[in-house]
Write an enzyme that holds these catalytic residues in place. Structure first.
Site, PDB file in Angstrom:
ATOM      1  N   GLN A  87     -61.180  14.230  11.708  1.00 29.84           N
ATOM      2  CA  GLN A  87     -62.305  13.304  11.539  1.00 29.84           C
ATOM      3  C   GLN A  87     -63.335  13.885  10.572  1.00 29.84           C
ATOM      4  O   GLN A  87     -63.872  14.969  10.808  1.00 29.84           O
ATOM      5  CB  GLN A  87     -62.952  13.043  12.898  1.00 29.84           C
ATOM      6  CG  GLN A  87     -64.367  12.473  12.872  1.00 29.84           C
ATOM      7  CD  GLN A  87     -64.404  11.045  12.398  1.00 29.84           C
ATOM      8  OE1 GLN A  87     -64.494  10.802  11.205  1.00 29.84           O
ATOM      9  NE2 GLN A  87     -64.339  10.113  13.327  1.00 29.84           N
TER      10      GLN A  87
ATOM     11  N   ARG B 131     -66.317  12.627   9.861  1.00 32.15           N
ATOM     12  CA  ARG B 131     -67.686  12.470  10.354  1.00 32.15           C
ATOM     13  C   ARG B 131     -67.991  13.571  11.365  1.00 32.15           C
ATOM     14  O   ARG B 131     -67.235  13.814  12.295  1.00 32.15           O
ATOM     15  CB  ARG B 131     -67.880  11.105  11.011  1.00 32.15           C
ATOM     16  CG  ARG B 131     -69.277  10.923  11.602  1.00 32.15           C
ATOM     17  CD  ARG B 131     -69.394   9.593  12.329  1.00 32.15           C
ATOM     18  NE  ARG B 131     -69.384   8.482  11.403  1.00 32.15           N
ATOM     19  CZ  ARG B 131     -70.449   8.084  10.721  1.00 32.15           C
ATOM     20  NH1 ARG B 131     -71.609   8.695  10.870  1.00 32.15           N
ATOM     21  NH2 ARG B 131     -70.363   7.075   9.890  1.00 32.15           N
TER      22      ARG B 131
ATOM     23  N   SER C 115     -73.468  -3.372  22.785  1.00 29.54           N
ATOM     24  CA  SER C 115     -72.729  -4.468  22.159  1.00 29.54           C
ATOM     25  C   SER C 115     -71.351  -4.623  22.791  1.00 29.54           C
ATOM     26  O   SER C 115     -70.892  -5.740  23.067  1.00 29.54           O
ATOM     27  CB  SER C 115     -72.591  -4.218  20.655  1.00 29.54           C
ATOM     28  OG  SER C 115     -71.759  -5.182  20.050  1.00 29.54           O
TER      29      SER C 115
ATOM     30  N   GLY D 128     -67.339  -6.806  24.292  1.00 33.16           N
ATOM     31  CA  GLY D 128     -66.060  -6.116  24.295  1.00 33.16           C
ATOM     32  C   GLY D 128     -65.825  -5.393  22.983  1.00 33.16           C
ATOM     33  O   GLY D 128     -66.625  -5.470  22.053  1.00 33.16           O
TER      34      GLY D 128
ATOM     35  N   GLU E 258     -63.695   6.454  16.190  1.00 30.27           N
ATOM     36  CA  GLU E 258     -64.266   7.385  17.160  1.00 30.27           C
ATOM     37  C   GLU E 258     -65.576   6.879  17.753  1.00 30.27           C
ATOM     38  O   GLU E 258     -65.881   7.142  18.923  1.00 30.27           O
ATOM     39  CB  GLU E 258     -64.468   8.773  16.538  1.00 30.27           C
ATOM     40  CG  GLU E 258     -64.917   9.809  17.572  1.00 30.27           C
ATOM     41  CD  GLU E 258     -64.746  11.241  17.115  1.00 30.27           C
ATOM     42  OE1 GLU E 258     -65.320  12.123  17.774  1.00 30.27           O
ATOM     43  OE2 GLU E 258     -64.047  11.474  16.112  1.00 30.27           O
TER      44      GLU E 258
ATOM     45  N   ARG F 227     -66.334   3.725  18.429  1.00 30.01           N
ATOM     46  CA  ARG F 227     -65.955   2.776  19.474  1.00 30.01           C
ATOM     47  C   ARG F 227     -65.394   3.511  20.691  1.00 30.01           C
ATOM     48  O   ARG F 227     -65.662   3.142  21.834  1.00 30.01           O
ATOM     49  CB  ARG F 227     -64.898   1.803  18.922  1.00 30.01           C
ATOM     50  CG  ARG F 227     -65.477   0.663  18.094  1.00 30.01           C
ATOM     51  CD  ARG F 227     -64.406   0.018  17.224  1.00 30.01           C
ATOM     52  NE  ARG F 227     -64.216   0.764  16.000  1.00 30.01           N
ATOM     53  CZ  ARG F 227     -63.118   0.714  15.252  1.00 30.01           C
ATOM     54  NH1 ARG F 227     -62.104  -0.053  15.622  1.00 30.01           N
ATOM     55  NH2 ARG F 227     -63.036   1.413  14.146  1.00 30.01           N
TER      56      ARG F 227
ATOM     57  N   GLU G 263     -59.502   5.841   5.829  1.00 26.55           N
ATOM     58  CA  GLU G 263     -60.127   4.779   6.608  1.00 26.55           C
ATOM     59  C   GLU G 263     -61.610   5.044   6.806  1.00 26.55           C
ATOM     60  O   GLU G 263     -62.434   4.147   6.750  1.00 26.55           O
ATOM     61  CB  GLU G 263     -59.430   4.639   7.970  1.00 26.55           C
ATOM     62  CG  GLU G 263     -59.995   3.512   8.793  1.00 26.55           C
ATOM     63  CD  GLU G 263     -58.930   2.730   9.545  1.00 26.55           C
ATOM     64  OE1 GLU G 263     -59.310   1.858  10.319  1.00 26.55           O
ATOM     65  OE2 GLU G 263     -57.742   3.008   9.345  1.00 26.55           O
ATOM     66  N   ASN G 264     -61.973   6.302   7.054  1.00 24.75           N
ATOM     67  CA  ASN G 264     -63.389   6.604   7.269  1.00 24.75           C
ATOM     68  C   ASN G 264     -64.192   6.455   5.986  1.00 24.75           C
ATOM     69  O   ASN G 264     -65.325   5.983   6.015  1.00 24.75           O
ATOM     70  CB  ASN G 264     -63.545   8.025   7.827  1.00 24.75           C
ATOM     71  CG  ASN G 264     -63.430   8.058   9.337  1.00 24.75           C
ATOM     72  OD1 ASN G 264     -64.359   7.738  10.050  1.00 24.75           O
ATOM     73  ND2 ASN G 264     -62.265   8.423   9.839  1.00 24.75           N
TER      74      ASN G 264
ATOM     75  N   ARG H 117     -64.691   2.619   5.647  1.00 24.32           N
ATOM     76  CA  ARG H 117     -65.335   1.805   6.676  1.00 24.32           C
ATOM     77  C   ARG H 117     -66.565   2.421   7.310  1.00 24.32           C
ATOM     78  O   ARG H 117     -67.395   1.731   7.858  1.00 24.32           O
ATOM     79  CB  ARG H 117     -64.322   1.504   7.800  1.00 24.32           C
ATOM     80  CG  ARG H 117     -63.106   0.733   7.334  1.00 24.32           C
ATOM     81  CD  ARG H 117     -62.277   0.312   8.523  1.00 24.32           C
ATOM     82  NE  ARG H 117     -61.107  -0.446   8.081  1.00 24.32           N
ATOM     83  CZ  ARG H 117     -60.239  -1.012   8.902  1.00 24.32           C
ATOM     84  NH1 ARG H 117     -60.419  -0.910  10.199  1.00 24.32           N
ATOM     85  NH2 ARG H 117     -59.199  -1.677   8.430  1.00 24.32           N
TER      86      ARG H 117
END
Length: 304
Positions: free
Chosen positions: A54, A56, A70, A75, A96, A98, A129-130, A133
């Protein structure tokens, strides 16, 4: 409605398949693998470990709590992505925040895409992906690009294709890693912007770079004023704060001086405020990349 029920039933069926020790799917060649890849299942949170790849490293507790609120109301709208390691053991590829927010709520399961990937594929998926997004800071993005170069052996041209960014954009991020670690930390903490960092890169001497960085913080210099300071330094070899910046500061009304830091801290940038003699003014919020613009957009949307 029937379509939604069918999707939920499919998820339960896949969950049962994955929990069966006799169907321990670990590769794309294993029986039943085609039923797992590309589908969503409800996966036990206790079976998931965080991704060591990861990019981040900073997770804001306040925004995590907001995400948890949220999720409690709506959900998990977007499933996380995991890769299967062994029986009842999975590793996060993306999502991560979520995952962490769901654990904060005490949830037992989370919707997840299950992938079958080796370590190198998992690293590439997580990084790409990170970058696309997540709201990473400029140094985290630069480090992600560097890892794609070092560990996946991608060229800048290949990275440009994978992440959908111009090669020049990737180059600008990578150049930030040439800055002194103290300045990199200042950028990660939001004391200076990527624009400040790009200006400071042109100063090769580390001690001078840090001296200018100190002046930027002390005088709350804008990117333009920082560029002027560096231009003057290259001409005179002296680090002198531009007089115009000081004059603007002196002419700024007290109520703005007291309140401007609130704006700057909230948006993570030095916010420019101009006031006319009749008391009317204009607030300018700068951004330095597409990612930075989207980060500011999310902040504004979240404040509604």
């Amino acid at each position: 409605m029937a379509k939604a029920n069918k999707k939920q039933a499919l998820g339960r069926g896949l969950s049962a398949l994955l929990k069966d020790p006799e169907n321990n799917i670990q590769s794309a060649q294993d029986e039943g693998a085609d039923k797992v890849v590309g589908n969503i299942i409800e996966l036990d949170l206790d079976y998931i470990e965080v991704n060591p790849f990861q990019p981040r490293t900073n997770f804001n507790e306040e925004t995590l709590q907001e995400l948890a609120t949220s999720i409690k109301e709506l959900g998990v709208i977007q499933p996380i992505t995991v890769r299967k390691l062994e029986f009842n053991k999975y590793q996060l590829v993306s999502g991560e925040r979520r995952f962490r927010a769901s654990k904060l709520l005490g949830l037992e399961t989370i919707p997840a895409y299950v992938r079958i990937a080796n370590d190198q594929e998992s690293l590439e998926m997580a990084l790409v992906e990170n970058i696309q997004r997540q709201d990473l800071d400029p140094i985290e993005i630069a480090l992600s690009y560097q890892r794609l170069i070092d560990e996946i052996n991608l060229t800048q041209e290949q990275m440009s294709e994978r992440v959908g960014k111009k090669r020049s954009t990737i180059t600008n991020y990578l150049r930030l890693l040439k800055l002194d670690p103290i300045i990199q930390t200042g950028m990660r903490d939001g004391f200076i912007s990527m624009g400040h960092g790009r200006a400071l890169i042109s100063v090769e001497d580390t001690s001078t770079q840090l001296d200018i960085y100190g002046k930027v913080l002390e005088n709350e210099l804008s990117v333009r004023a920082t560029e002027t300071l560096i231009k003057n330094y290259n001409a005179t070899n002296e680090v002198t704060v531009p007089s115009k910046e000081k004059t603007n500061e002196e002419n700024t009304p007290k109520f703005i001086k007291k309140g401007i830091n609130v704006f700057s801290e909230y948006f993570g940038h030095k916010i420019d405020v101009k006031v006319s003699k009749n008391g009317k003014g204009k607030i300018t919020i700068p951004f330095h990349s597409e990612e930075d613009f989207n980060r500011i957009k999310k902040l504004i949307e979240g404040a509604k």
